[in-house]
Design a protein around this motif. Structure first.
Motif, PDB file in Angstrom:
ATOM      1  N   SER A 147       0.799  -1.576   0.123  1.00  0.00           N
ATOM      2  CA  SER A 147      -0.348   0.266  -0.453  1.00  0.00           C
ATOM      3  C   SER A 147       0.829   1.220   0.037  1.00  0.00           C
ATOM      4  N   GLU A 148       1.497   1.287   0.663  1.00  0.00           N
ATOM      5  CA  GLU A 148       2.680   2.364   0.524  1.00  0.00           C
ATOM      6  C   GLU A 148       3.648   3.014  -0.411  1.00  0.00           C
ATOM      7  N   ARG A 149       3.879   1.960  -1.375  1.00  0.00           N
ATOM      8  CA  ARG A 149       4.399   1.447  -2.557  1.00  0.00           C
ATOM      9  C   ARG A 149       3.788   2.136  -3.584  1.00  0.00           C
ATOM     10  N   VAL A 150       1.799   1.997  -3.318  1.00  0.00           N
ATOM     11  CA  VAL A 150       1.173   2.527  -4.299  1.00  0.00           C
ATOM     12  C   VAL A 150       1.509   3.888  -4.270  1.00  0.00           C
ATOM     13  N   MET A 151       0.716   4.850  -2.845  1.00  0.00           N
ATOM     14  CA  MET A 151       1.088   5.737  -2.201  1.00  0.00           C
ATOM     15  C   MET A 151       2.506   6.392  -2.498  1.00  0.00           C
ATOM     16  N   LEU A 152       3.294   6.001  -3.109  1.00  0.00           N
ATOM     17  CA  LEU A 152       4.613   6.497  -2.842  1.00  0.00           C
ATOM     18  C   LEU A 152       4.182   6.964  -5.153  1.00  0.00           C
ATOM     19  N   TYR A 153       4.419   5.850  -5.258  1.00  0.00           N
ATOM     20  CA  TYR A 153       4.404   6.186  -6.948  1.00  0.00           C
ATOM     21  C   TYR A 153       3.877   6.848  -7.348  1.00  0.00           C
ATOM     22  N   ALA A 154       2.299   6.798  -6.733  1.00  0.00           N
ATOM     23  CA  ALA A 154       1.277   8.279  -7.166  1.00  0.00           C
ATOM     24  C   ALA A 154       1.586  10.016  -6.466  1.00  0.00           C
ATOM     25  N   ALA A 155       2.082   9.710  -5.007  1.00  0.00           N
ATOM     26  CA  ALA A 155       2.394  10.954  -5.051  1.00  0.00           C
ATOM     27  C   ALA A 155       3.287  11.630  -5.737  1.00  0.00           C
ATOM     28  N   SER A 156       4.550  10.439  -6.661  1.00  0.00           N
ATOM     29  CA  SER A 156       5.149  11.927  -7.672  1.00  0.00           C
ATOM     30  C   SER A 156       4.316  11.345  -8.446  1.00  0.00           C
ATOM     31  N   GLY A 157       3.797  11.223  -8.964  1.00  0.00           N
ATOM     32  CA  GLY A 157       3.232  11.429  -9.981  1.00  0.00           C
ATOM     33  C   GLY A 157       3.870  10.247 -11.592  1.00  0.00           C
ATOM     34  N   ASP A 158       3.959   9.324 -10.765  1.00  0.00           N
ATOM     35  CA  ASP A 158       3.635   7.929 -11.590  1.00  0.00           C
ATOM     36  C   ASP A 158       2.321   7.211 -11.792  1.00  0.00           C
ATOM     37  N   LEU A 159       2.019   7.743 -12.561  1.00  0.00           N
ATOM     38  CA  LEU A 159       0.150   7.161 -12.297  1.00  0.00           C
ATOM     39  C   LEU A 159       0.298   5.740 -12.876  1.00  0.00           C
ATOM     40  N   GLN A 160       1.121   4.912 -13.652  1.00  0.00           N
ATOM     41  CA  GLN A 160       1.189   4.064 -14.812  1.00  0.00           C
ATOM     42  C   GLN A 160       1.528   2.776 -13.178  1.00  0.00           C
ATOM     43  N   ALA A 161       2.616   3.359 -12.920  1.00  0.00           N
ATOM     44  CA  ALA A 161       2.822   2.102 -12.075  1.00  0.00           C
ATOM     45  C   ALA A 161       2.354   2.061 -10.645  1.00  0.00           C
ATOM     46  N   ALA A 162       2.086   3.083  -9.982  1.00  0.00           N
ATOM     47  CA  ALA A 162       1.225   2.891  -9.300  1.00  0.00           C
ATOM     48  C   ALA A 162      -0.138   1.970  -9.104  1.00  0.00           C
ATOM     49  N   TRP A 163      -1.169   2.369 -10.886  1.00  0.00           N
ATOM     50  CA  TRP A 163      -1.947   1.263 -11.175  1.00  0.00           C
ATOM     51  C   TRP A 163      -1.351   0.331 -11.126  1.00  0.00           C
ATOM     52  N   ARG A 164      -0.672  -0.640 -11.412  1.00  0.00           N
ATOM     53  CA  ARG A 164      -0.034  -1.451 -11.888  1.00  0.00           C
ATOM     54  C   ARG A 164       0.261  -2.128 -10.131  1.00  0.00           C
ATOM     55  N   HIS A 165      -0.310  -1.906  -8.799  1.00  0.00           N
ATOM     56  CA  HIS A 165       0.240  -1.979  -8.157  1.00  0.00           C
ATOM     57  C   HIS A 165      -0.864  -1.515  -7.212  1.00  0.00           C
ATOM     58  N   LEU A 166      -1.921  -1.498  -7.668  1.00  0.00           N
ATOM     59  CA  LEU A 166      -3.227  -1.414  -6.440  1.00  0.00           C
ATOM     60  C   LEU A 166      -3.546  -2.934  -6.671  1.00  0.00           C
ATOM     61  N   PRO A 167      -4.407  -3.015  -5.466  1.00  0.00           N
ATOM     62  CA  PRO A 167      -4.819  -4.278  -4.835  1.00  0.00           C
ATOM     63  C   PRO A 167      -6.421  -4.109  -5.539  1.00  0.00           C
ATOM     64  N   ASP A 168      -7.430  -5.753  -6.205  1.00  0.00           N
ATOM     65  CA  ASP A 168      -8.023  -5.407  -6.741  1.00  0.00           C
ATOM     66  C   ASP A 168      -9.041  -4.737  -6.077  1.00  0.00           C
ATOM     67  N   PRO A 169      -9.618  -4.013  -6.612  1.00  0.00           N
ATOM     68  CA  PRO A 169     -10.692  -2.107  -5.706  1.00  0.00           C
ATOM     69  C   PRO A 169     -12.586  -3.164  -5.442  1.00  0.00           C
ATOM     70  N   ASP A 170     -12.241  -4.990  -6.394  1.00  0.00           N
ATOM     71  CA  ASP A 170     -13.304  -5.658  -6.269  1.00  0.00           C
ATOM     72  C   ASP A 170     -13.283  -6.309  -4.945  1.00  0.00           C
ATOM     73  N   SER A 171     -12.244  -6.539  -4.473  1.00  0.00           N
ATOM     74  CA  SER A 171     -12.157  -7.566  -3.468  1.00  0.00           C
ATOM     75  C   SER A 171     -12.181  -6.777  -2.593  1.00  0.00           C
ATOM     76  N   VAL A 172     -12.448  -7.710  -0.947  1.00  0.00           N
ATOM     77  CA  VAL A 172     -12.272  -7.071   0.352  1.00  0.00           C
ATOM     78  C   VAL A 172     -11.752  -9.072   0.933  1.00  0.00           C
ATOM     79  N   SER A 173     -10.941  -8.027   2.055  1.00  0.00           N
ATOM     80  CA  SER A 173     -10.216  -9.652   2.933  1.00  0.00           C
ATOM     81  C   SER A 173     -10.720  -8.716   3.972  1.00  0.00           C
ATOM     82  N   SER A 174      -9.337  -9.266   4.976  1.00  0.00           N
ATOM     83  CA  SER A 174      -9.774  -8.872   6.725  1.00  0.00           C
ATOM     84  C   SER A 174     -10.031  -8.084   6.535  1.00  0.00           C
TER      85      SER A 174
END
Length: 886
Positions: free
Chosen positions: A519-546
């Motif tokens: 999750s922190e990796r996604v935040m770092l990519y997005a906050a630096s403007g690398d949106l494609q990298a952030a998109w690749r590392h996102l968790p599945d938006p439809d999945s819900v875990s514990s």
């Protein structure tokens, strides 16, 4: 001694203009209407009950004004003045001689002298003579008896009031702090209506302050602080603002008032009043109560001086409240007074009194588990003030207190103290270091934050030497350090390298720990403007875990929601942010900062997809949840500015954005500056302030780090639209470049918005881009995509698109065609002309801008004169003609 003072005024059937104004402008109009309705029947009795300074007297007097308006005849008002209270005295020091005086009524005043019962007969004689004379005068209006502070009257005077109230021709309005003594007796009358007067809401406080300071609006951050300090007490709100203004600590810009930095939180008049009006023993009593309030423990009450208590209560400085089975508790009557008492204490005195209270309270307590949380926090606060060594478990438990119970400032102080204890365990040290760095960032304590990074590194070194090196605590510290490298030092590579190392070391760690790192990796990519990298590392938006995993995924869910919206999947984006926000607020330690960010993500998606009413509702929710925030964050102010842009309220958008960018220049905890500058740029461009807009565009295009980079596409769309309003020559070329970038990034929402600007610029010549426009629109959920596509088709087909149904529909979705280039209109005239040219009525425009219809028509006449048009029809032709040649 003269008790009855007659201030004769001419009788008449006309109602003064000022009376009408006051009847309309009251800050609590619904409450005023209720009081007036209760007061309308002849012989009615209304009892207003509320705290000292709540505005009861002003409400009563405004009700008499409004009654005069309704009955179309001037009311005769006989006022029995309340005993003075401390805030009234402070008001006089600030030059407010009659903060709640009656205006527009025939007025007489009676001044009771407390408990001087032997003079009651004289008061009765003159008051009854006055009442009878007024009732017998055929030229007089309805008689209203205003009894202020009836709960503080002597028994003899209370009996007199009761006798007058029995007259069916006399209306009575009384005020009281509680239903006791004479107030309870009056309330038992069958003709009496009791109305509770609560503290002002934040919105009511804002309306009050706007009138008081002579501005259009109060900056939200300043309003929030004043409201928190005054707790919505009407008189306290007024005195806070006037006191700061007298000290030169209120700035004004573009009709907005805001607090300037200063050394003290409370205006100096409060401390001066306490020093001048209290004896040394009374001040000592106040210091004890202020540091321990609410004070109810017998062991503490025994230390107080009874004479001082009695004197302070009689002057309204202290109040006692019954707390069920726990008996009565003492506190100062107003929060501002308590703050003033503490502020005027020297460090030596603060340490001395705190130490005495701490020793008394600690007797018989040994462990944190044996203490209630409120007592624990009081002991810890007093102990810190007295520089005592406190048990480690006390500090750890106090540090874990929810934000709504223990302030961020107190928890930061606790964390910093714990870090310097010699016998603190590794886990306790690491916990304190983590809290200190987070709280220092939240509060903007840069010097403390810098020292805290060294503590984080020390905590990590200690954790790595223990067997518990794979704990979540260590991971959280590593992630905070990585964020420091990326955001504060601008070294994204070092931060990502830390992520790589951490993932390798903890490849077999539980899922929750791995989710936190991802999750922190996604935040770092997005906050630096690398949106494609952030998109690749996102968790599945439809999945819900514990729940543990979902808590750790919250930062990634913020980015997921923002990127999904730019991908055109607004329903999925809103589902992700709403669900994650609800999860973040569950548990013993709600993640309020993450929930706040998720709320902002929801707002951005509502705002961008054209759901303006849903966006407005989302903004109201953000306002409600942020009222108790101690520190500036920027989400609410930014959302409000963007909402104003969508509404076409350019002046309001600039007011909000201007203060926001100033605040963010000092402190930008979430990296919102570039989006704020972009909103500022568009607002200035719409008002015709081209040079200021160009400066704001340059600021918005300066690469930074933070959450605004996750919506980089929207930042670029706003700055492109600002260039379009500024009538720059290369807008279409820039629009095509932005569309190409958005297509490469896979952001069809941004691509469609950019191509729409190209179509507005090139019109028929944009025919070659129609297939791209249709393709982008097909990837985006309606209604925004359908409205933009329809308008683009109108433009490309050569139709007059300024006042078309498509253009009107886009304004409802928050997208506006640029105003033709003209320097002749003022900011307000530009706004009014824009709405009028689109066919909106003067009444509708007046409601949007909180103006009178007459004012709107006046602005329109000025517009017609300056543009040399004869009316609305020619105004529409002017817009159409100018757009065709533009």
């Amino acid at each position: 001694m003269e008790f009855v003072q007659l201030q004769a005024m001419e009788h008449g059937s006309s109602v003064s203009v000022r009376a009408k104004e006051r009847a309309v402008e009251h800050v609590t109009p619904q409450l005023l209407e209720r009081v007036v309705d209760s007061l309308t029947p002849e012989g009615s009795i209304v009892l207003l009950v509320g705290a000292s300074g709540s505005g009861k007297s002003r409400l009563a007097q405004d009700a008499v004004d409004a009654l005069s308006v309704d009955l179309e005849v001037t009311a005769e008002l006989v006022t029995i003045m309340a005993p003075s209270n401390p805030l009234s005295t402070i008001a006089s020091r600030l030059g407010v001689e009659d903060a709640h005086g009656a205006v527009g009524v025939a007025s007489f005043s009676v001044h009771p002298q407390g408990e001087v019962i032997e003079d009651t007969e004289r008061i009765a004689e003159q008051l009854m003579k006055l009442v009878q004379t007024t009732l017998q005068d055929p030229g007089s209006g309805p008689l209203v008896l205003l009894v202020q502070g009836i709960d503080q009257y002597s028994p003899g005077l209370a009996m007199l009031i009761d006798k007058i109230a029995r007259n069916p021709r006399v209306r009575v309005v009384a005020t009281a702090r509680g239903l006791n003594a004479a107030a309870a007796h009056l309330a038992s009358n069958s003709r009496a209506n009791t109305v509770s007067v609560p503290p002002l809401t934040m919105e009511e406080s804002s309306r009050y302050l706007v009138r008081l300071l002579g501005v259009e609006r109060i900056e939200f951050h300043s309003l929030r602080r004043w409201y928190r300090v005054t707790e919505g007490n009407a008189l306290s709100v007024m005195l806070m603002a006037l006191g700061l203004d007298s000290e030169g600590r209120i700035g004004r810009s573009r009709g907005v008032a805001y607090e300037l930095p200063g050394p003290a939180m409370v205006p100096r008049e409060f401390g001066a009043y306490l020093r001048d009006s209290c004896t040394d023993e009374e001040l000592r009593t106040l210091e004890t109560i202020a540091l321990a309030e609410p004070l109810g423990e017998s062991v503490l009450i025994r230390t107080l001086d009874p004479t001082s208590l009695s004197a302070l209560r009689s002057r309204g400085i202290l109040k006692a409240q019954h707390r069920g089975g726990s008996g009565s508790q003492l506190s100062l009557s107003h929060k501002l007074l308590a703050a003033a008492v503490v502020e005027q204490m020297s460090e030596e005195r603060l340490e001395e009194v705190s130490g005495e209270l701490f020793d008394l309270l600690r007797a018989g307590t040994t462990t944190a588990s044996s203490l209630q949380q409120s007592l624990l926090l009081r002991l810890v606060t007093l102990g810190l003030n007295a520089h005592r060594i406190l048990p480690n478990d006390w500090l750890i438990d106090a540090l874990a207190s929810p934000p709504n119970i223990a302030s961020a400032a107190l928890r930061l102080r606790i964390a910093r103290t714990l870090l310097h204890y010699p016998d603190v365990s590794t886990t306790q040290f690491a916990t304190a270091a983590l809290c200190a760095v987070r709280l220092a960032r939240e509060s903007g304590e840069d010097a403390v934050l810098e020292r805290s990074w060294e503590d984080v590194r020390a905590a990590l070194a200690r954790l790595r030497r223990t067997a518990a090196s794979t704990t979540m605590l260590r991971i959280r510290l590593e992630l905070e350090l990585a964020r420091h490298y990326a955001f504060d030092m601008g070294d994204l590579e070092a931060a990502l390298a830390m992520m790589d190392t951490l993932e390798r070391e903890l490849s077999s760690a539980p899922s929750a720990e791995q989710s936190a790192i991802q999750s922190e990796r996604v935040m770092l990519y997005a906050a630096s403007g690398d949106l494609q990298a952030a998109w690749r590392h996102l968790p599945d938006p439809d999945s819900v875990s514990s729940m543990p995993i979902e808590w750790e995924r919250a930062p990634a869910r913020i980015i997921s929601s923002l990127l999904l919206g730019q991908h055109g999947e607004f329903a999925s984006a809103l589902r992700v942010s709403d669900r994650a926000a609800s999860y973040a607020l569950m548990g013993e330690r709600p993640q309020t900062d993450l929930a706040r960010s998720l709320q902002f993500a929801s707002f951005i998606n509502f705002w961008r997809c054209g759901a303006t009413e849903a966006a407005r509702y989302s903004l109201e929710g953000m306002l409600n949840t942020s009222q108790n925030d101690q520190y500036f964050v920027g989400y609410v102010e930014l959302a409000a500015s963007l909402m104003s842009l969508s509404d076409g309220k350019w002046g309001l958008a600039v007011q909000r954005a201007e203060r926001l960018v100033d605040r963010l220049a000092q402190r930008d905890p979430y990296g919102l500056a570039s989006l704020a500058h972009a909103a500022h740029a568009l607002g200035l461009a719409a008002l015709g302030e081209k040079e200021g807009s160009r400066r704001a565009i340059r600021a918005a295009e300066t690469q930074g780090t933070g959450l605004a980079q996750a919506v980089l596409g929207y930042v670029r769309v706003l700055t492109l639209r600002a260039r379009q309003w500024n009538m720059e020559d290369n807008v279409a070329v820039r629009g095509l470049k932005l569309a190409a970038w958005a297509s490469a990034e896979g952001l069809p929402t941004v691509e469609l918005l950019a191509l729409h600007i190209v179509a507005m610029e090139e019109r028929v010549d944009a025919r070659g881009y129609l297939s791209r426009i249709r393709e982008a629109a097909s990837k985006i959920e309606p209604p925004m995509s359908a409205a933009i596509l329809a308008h683009c088709e109108e433009l490309i087909e050569g139709k007059v698109a300024w006042e078309s149904p498509g253009a009107r529909r886009l304004t409802e979705l928050g997208i506006w065609m640029p105003l033709p280039d003209t320097d002749e209109l003022s900011a307000r005239e530009r706004e009014v002309a824009m709405f009028a040219s689109l066919g909106y009525s003067s009444r509708w425009i007046a409601e949007q801008f909180h103006l009178s219809v007459r004012t709107v028509d006046t602005h329109l006449r000025h517009v017609f004169t300056k543009l040399q048009v004869s009316g609305r029809d020619e105004l529409r032709h002017w817009f159409r003609r100018e757009h065709q040649t533009w």
